[in-house]
Design an enzyme around this catalytic site. Structure first.
Site, PDB file in Angstrom:
ATOM      1  N   HIS A   1     -18.020 -31.902  31.483  1.00  0.00           N
ATOM      2  CA  HIS A   1     -16.796 -32.472  31.584  1.00  0.00           C
ATOM      3  C   HIS A   1     -16.819 -33.800  30.847  1.00  0.00           C
ATOM      4  CE1 HIS A   1     -16.358 -29.947  34.792  1.00  0.00           C
ATOM      5  NE2 HIS A   1     -17.390 -30.180  35.536  1.00  0.00           N
TER       6      HIS A   1
ATOM      7  N   HIS B   1     -13.310 -26.861  36.154  1.00  0.00           N
ATOM      8  CA  HIS B   1     -14.448 -25.769  35.736  1.00  0.00           C
ATOM      9  C   HIS B   1     -13.768 -24.599  34.818  1.00  0.00           C
ATOM     10  CE1 HIS B   1     -15.750 -28.507  38.861  1.00  0.00           C
ATOM     11  NE2 HIS B   1     -17.030 -28.335  38.098  1.00  0.00           N
TER      12      HIS B   1
END
Lengths: 339, 216
Positions: free
Chosen positions: A63, A225
């Site tokens: 991320h 995700h």
């Protein structure tokens, strides 16, 4: 012979990606942070600072710049990066908590995913056993997930970045543990997000896309995700997509008429800035048309999903205090102003 | 109730080795199941965790079986991450505490070990049968083992039935809509996919059967 990289990624050994990337982060920013390779944590250079409430966060890697890129001055004191898309383990969180505790307590900012919540819970219990005051605040701003008995609850997405910045400013300004914790909660309560994807992402360990998105389709309501969203539609114009995002966020946030907002247009990793600004143009117009005032903004890829093409919109309803904290100086690898 | 076979530390070590072999050979399958309704890391995480467990247990041949389970649980918590790390970690630790420091244990106590493991998973994950989680495989396995042993089935047979029950529970997750974990974000789109956590749980129970049968 060159190393086979099915996914065309820059890798040495896929298993070393996270550690090697963090070593690079530390090599690039020795003035701000260090990487403790043994404990697998990123720690602010100034930590621990006696008497200052410390903030830590963590979660799966992939991320970036979240969370390691937000360690420095006026934001996080430490970050605990897990494997790609996998929560870190309690040992990392405990080590980070001990490394930054300056006696005033430590706030854990936790994104609402089952793994993150369980591992942070175990770490907080361990820290309490060691006599460190810890509060854990869960971020759950993603309106794409229905918060009900039938889900794990809303995911923590874009509001995490805003909470880390704003609460980091409160802590830097000398606020106590309860106040810093409340600031994180307040940001979470006033922020909503919605994400869309134009492609999947490719986790380095498997080298395969998580989902296949046919040409001309957009995945609505994605998380960070690479998990698929709630539904697919054919991809319309950017304006149409922003209509969906703004509607989803505003219908849930229900800001007061004339409310001052922070609009955060976030890239998922594979969408260029030129498109993010185009999206912001639409967001800004639509918010104003709805009688709202976007007085602050953040545009760029700050909470990503590897190379996923896509974007998310986070809207935070501001007040004087939140504006002051947002504007306060920050110096981290990924966010810097006023200092 | 009579069980003909006492188990010991070697049973636990052998169980952990069997799990490691099993999750390694099924890694891609677990990854594929998880990619469909999660984020595709389950196989990788389980392999990393059980490789570490096997390594950690290597130097502990003299420890009692309960201690080995606790060590295995701690190792999983420290290496797996995700939800599986805390869930299986707590499960094995709770199971290990049932045995204390005793050098051997029998079938009846194995039921209690697994029941404690199940209780800790349900407590931490707040999941019940039907939520499309590992509980869907673990609970029927524990129930079946208890029933079979109460009916005086030989341990290896009872464990075979328990493994069957876990696999049945695993397959039964296919039509369910997930209510816990990352798959729950998909809502109805989680229907039609087998739960990866229930799948690895079925592998773990099957591994236990192999470990015990090999010893007998």
């Amino acid at each position: 012979m060159a190393v086979e990289t099915k996914a065309r990624k820059f890798l040495n050994n896929p298993a070393d990606l996270v550690a090697e990337s963090l070593a690079g982060l530390a090599a690039a920013h020795p003035d701000l942070l260090r990487y403790d390779a043994a404990a697998k944590i990123v720690v602010s250079k100034g930590a621990p600072k006696q008497g200052k409430v410390a903030l830590i966060s963590g979660g799966g890697s992939g991320h970036e710049p979240l969370h390691g890129g937000f360690v420095g001055i006026g934001m996080l004191d430490a970050a605990c990066p897990g494997e790609v898309f996998t929560s870190p383990v309690p040992d990392q969180m405990l080590a980070a908590t001990k490394a930054v505790d300056g006696g005033a307590g430590v706030v854990h900012i936790v994104k609402n995913y089952t793994g993150d919540v369980l591992n942070f819970k175990m770490a907080a219990e361990d820290a309490a056993d060691d006599g460190i005051k810890v509060t854990s605040i869960v971020i759950d701003d993603d309106v794409a997930v229905q918060d009900s008995l039938y889900t794990a609850g809303r995911r923590g997405v874009g509001a995490t970045v805003l909470a880390e910045k704003i609460a980091g400013a409160a802590a830097a300004g000398g606020a106590d543990l309860a106040t810093v914790s409340d600031t994180v909660k307040r940001v979470n309560e006033r922020a909503r997000s919605f994400g869309v994807a134009l492609s999947s992402c490719i986790p380095p360990a498997s080298g395969k896309p998580i989902f296949d998105l046919p040409e001309g389709q957009v995945e609505l309501g994605i998380g960070i995700h690479g998990e698929p969203g709630r539904r697919r539609e054919s991809l319309g114009s950017a304006s149409d997509v922003v209509d969906v995002m703004v509607e989803a966020v505003l219908s849930d946030l229900k800001p007061a008429k004339g409310a001052r907002l922070l609009a955060f247009v976030n890239g998922m990793g594979g969408t260029p800035l030129i498109e993010l600004y185009l999206l912001y143009h639409e967001v800004d117009r639509k918010l104003r048309a709805a009688g709202l005032e976007p007085v602050r903004n953040l545009i760029g890829s700050y909470i990503t999903s590897l190379e996923m093409a896509g974007a998310s919109l986070t809207v935070l309803e501001l007040d004087d205090e939140l504006i002051r904290l947002w504007d306060a100086p920050v110096h981290t690898p990924a966010l810097r102003w006023g200092i | 109730m009579i069980t003909e076979q006492a188990m010991d530390a070697a049973t636990i070590t052998s169980w952990m080795r069997e799990i490691e072999t099993s999750v390694r050979s099924e890694r891609d399958y677990l990854v594929q199941l998880d990619a469909a309704i999660g984020d595709g890391d389950h196989g990788t995480n389980m392999v990393r965790g059980f490789e570490a467990v096997v390594q950690a247990l290597d130097g502990e041949a003299a420890a009692p079986p309960g201690r080995l389970l606790i060590l295995a649980g701690r190792t999983l918590v420290s290496t797996v991450g995700g939800a599986s790390g805390p869930l299986w970690g707590s499960a094995l630790r709770s199971g290990g505490r049932v045995l204390g420091d005793q050098p051997t244990f029998e079938g009846g106590q194995l039921v209690e070990v697994l029941a404690a493991a199940l209780a800790s998973v349900k407590d931490l994950g707040a999941a019940v049968v039907g939520d499309k989680t590992m509980v869907d495989a673990l609970e029927p396995a524990v129930d079946t083992l208890r029933t079979e042993l109460a009916a005086s089935a030989p341990l290896a047979t009872a464990l075979g039935e328990a493994a069957e029950a876990a696999e049945t529970g695993m397959r039964a997750t296919v039509p369910l809509q997930a209510r816990k974990g990352r798959a729950s974000y998909l809502g109805e789109r989680s229907i039609g996919h087998q739960d990866p956590g229930a799948t690895s749980t079925a592998l773990i129970i099957r591994a236990l059967q192999r470990a015990v049968s090999a010893a007998g």
